[in-house]
Scaffold this motif. Structure first.
Motif, PDB file in Angstrom:
ATOM      1  N   VAL A  83       0.826  -1.204   0.000  1.00 28.55           N
ATOM      2  CA  VAL A  83       0.000   0.000   0.000  1.00 28.55           C
ATOM      3  C   VAL A  83       0.861   1.254   0.000  1.00 28.55           C
ATOM      4  O   VAL A  83       1.751   1.410   0.830  1.00 28.55           O
ATOM      5  CB  VAL A  83      -0.946   0.028   1.226  1.00 28.55           C
ATOM      6  CG1 VAL A  83      -1.734   1.322   1.291  1.00 28.55           C
ATOM      7  CG2 VAL A  83      -1.885  -1.174   1.203  1.00 28.55           C
ATOM      8  N   THR A  84       0.570   2.136  -0.959  1.00 29.87           N
ATOM      9  CA  THR A  84       1.097   3.493  -0.950  1.00 29.87           C
ATOM     10  C   THR A  84      -0.043   4.380  -0.505  1.00 29.87           C
ATOM     11  O   THR A  84      -1.119   4.368  -1.117  1.00 29.87           O
ATOM     12  CB  THR A  84       1.600   3.924  -2.338  1.00 29.87           C
ATOM     13  OG1 THR A  84       2.677   3.064  -2.719  1.00 29.87           O
ATOM     14  CG2 THR A  84       2.082   5.363  -2.332  1.00 29.87           C
ATOM     15  N   ALA A  85       0.158   5.110   0.573  1.00 35.25           N
ATOM     16  CA  ALA A  85      -0.896   5.911   1.185  1.00 35.25           C
ATOM     17  C   ALA A  85      -0.734   7.378   0.829  1.00 35.25           C
ATOM     18  O   ALA A  85       0.310   7.977   1.093  1.00 35.25           O
ATOM     19  CB  ALA A  85      -0.855   5.737   2.697  1.00 35.25           C
ATOM     20  N   LEU A  86      -1.772   7.951   0.230  1.00 31.95           N
ATOM     21  CA  LEU A  86      -1.784   9.381  -0.061  1.00 31.95           C
ATOM     22  C   LEU A  86      -2.453  10.103   1.100  1.00 31.95           C
ATOM     23  O   LEU A  86      -3.575   9.766   1.486  1.00 31.95           O
ATOM     24  CB  LEU A  86      -2.542   9.672  -1.354  1.00 31.95           C
ATOM     25  CG  LEU A  86      -2.702  11.154  -1.689  1.00 31.95           C
ATOM     26  CD1 LEU A  86      -1.370  11.753  -2.099  1.00 31.95           C
ATOM     27  CD2 LEU A  86      -3.728  11.359  -2.779  1.00 31.95           C
ATOM     28  N   VAL A  87      -1.749  11.060   1.674  1.00 29.33           N
ATOM     29  CA  VAL A  87      -2.291  11.885   2.756  1.00 29.33           C
ATOM     30  C   VAL A  87      -2.201  13.341   2.321  1.00 29.33           C
ATOM     31  O   VAL A  87      -1.437  13.680   1.418  1.00 29.33           O
ATOM     32  CB  VAL A  87      -1.530  11.660   4.084  1.00 29.33           C
ATOM     33  CG1 VAL A  87      -1.634  10.206   4.535  1.00 29.33           C
ATOM     34  CG2 VAL A  87      -0.075  12.068   3.974  1.00 29.33           C
ATOM     35  N   HIS A  88      -2.970  14.185   2.978  1.00 27.89           N
ATOM     36  CA  HIS A  88      -2.907  15.609   2.646  1.00 27.89           C
ATOM     37  C   HIS A  88      -1.872  16.284   3.528  1.00 27.89           C
ATOM     38  O   HIS A  88      -0.819  16.671   3.067  1.00 27.89           O
ATOM     39  CB  HIS A  88      -4.284  16.247   2.780  1.00 27.89           C
ATOM     40  CG  HIS A  88      -4.338  17.633   2.231  1.00 27.89           C
ATOM     41  ND1 HIS A  88      -4.802  18.692   2.956  1.00 27.89           N
ATOM     42  CD2 HIS A  88      -3.972  18.141   1.031  1.00 27.89           C
ATOM     43  CE1 HIS A  88      -4.724  19.792   2.225  1.00 27.89           C
ATOM     44  NE2 HIS A  88      -4.224  19.474   1.049  1.00 27.89           N
ATOM     45  N   LYS A  89      -2.151  16.423   4.797  1.00 28.83           N
ATOM     46  CA  LYS A  89      -1.197  17.043   5.736  1.00 28.83           C
ATOM     47  C   LYS A  89      -0.834  16.096   6.874  1.00 28.83           C
ATOM     48  O   LYS A  89       0.312  15.982   7.259  1.00 28.83           O
ATOM     49  CB  LYS A  89      -1.775  18.341   6.293  1.00 28.83           C
ATOM     50  CG  LYS A  89      -1.927  19.417   5.243  1.00 28.83           C
ATOM     51  CD  LYS A  89      -2.507  20.680   5.825  1.00 28.83           C
ATOM     52  CE  LYS A  89      -2.696  21.708   4.720  1.00 28.83           C
ATOM     53  NZ  LYS A  89      -3.357  22.907   5.180  1.00 28.83           N
ATOM     54  N   ASN A  90      -1.832  15.438   7.437  1.00 31.14           N
ATOM     55  CA  ASN A  90      -1.633  14.532   8.563  1.00 31.14           C
ATOM     56  C   ASN A  90      -1.041  13.214   8.060  1.00 31.14           C
ATOM     57  O   ASN A  90      -1.661  12.504   7.294  1.00 31.14           O
ATOM     58  CB  ASN A  90      -2.970  14.285   9.259  1.00 31.14           C
ATOM     59  CG  ASN A  90      -2.870  13.302  10.387  1.00 31.14           C
ATOM     60  OD1 ASN A  90      -1.783  13.013  10.879  1.00 31.14           O
ATOM     61  ND2 ASN A  90      -3.995  12.760  10.804  1.00 31.14           N
ATOM     62  N   ARG A  91       0.155  12.879   8.512  1.00 29.72           N
ATOM     63  CA  ARG A  91       0.815  11.648   8.076  1.00 29.72           C
ATOM     64  C   ARG A  91       0.549  10.474   9.012  1.00 29.72           C
ATOM     65  O   ARG A  91       1.055   9.376   8.787  1.00 29.72           O
ATOM     66  CB  ARG A  91       2.311  11.889   7.937  1.00 29.72           C
ATOM     67  CG  ARG A  91       2.636  12.929   6.854  1.00 29.72           C
ATOM     68  CD  ARG A  91       4.110  13.143   6.682  1.00 29.72           C
ATOM     69  NE  ARG A  91       4.761  12.071   5.960  1.00 29.72           N
ATOM     70  CZ  ARG A  91       4.860  11.997   4.624  1.00 29.72           C
ATOM     71  NH1 ARG A  91       4.337  12.927   3.885  1.00 29.72           N
ATOM     72  NH2 ARG A  91       5.488  10.997   4.056  1.00 29.72           N
TER      73      ARG A  91
END
Length: 79
Positions: A27-35
């Motif tokens: 899994v590659t996880a895309l987050v906006h600001k919160n990691r």
């Protein structure tokens, strides 16, 4: 299977990431600001890669090379 998951730091995304990893997927996880990514039971989730981006921006806000690196190397996108 290599899966690219948007919204991974959210309530639903974190649980989806946890279940995909448990099932043996990469899994590659895309987050906006919160990691910080967590399952619904509160446990931390450690995807294979975490990338910051913006789903509302063209190419997620990345340059063309980064967009191609991430999108071309995955079997499935879950949004």
């Amino acid at each position: 299977m290599k899966i690219f998951l948007t919204g991974a730091a959210g309530l639903i995304g974190g649980e989806v990431a946890a279940r995909l990893l448990k099932a043996g997927h990469s899994v590659t996880a895309l987050v906006h600001k919160n990691r910080d990514i967590g399952a619904n039971d509160g446990s931390a989730v450690a995807p294979d890669e975490v990338v910051a981006g913006d789903v509302s921006a063209p190419l997620f806000g990345w340059d063309q090379a980064e967009f191609e690196r991430l999108t071309a190397s995955h079997d499935l996108l879950i949004h």
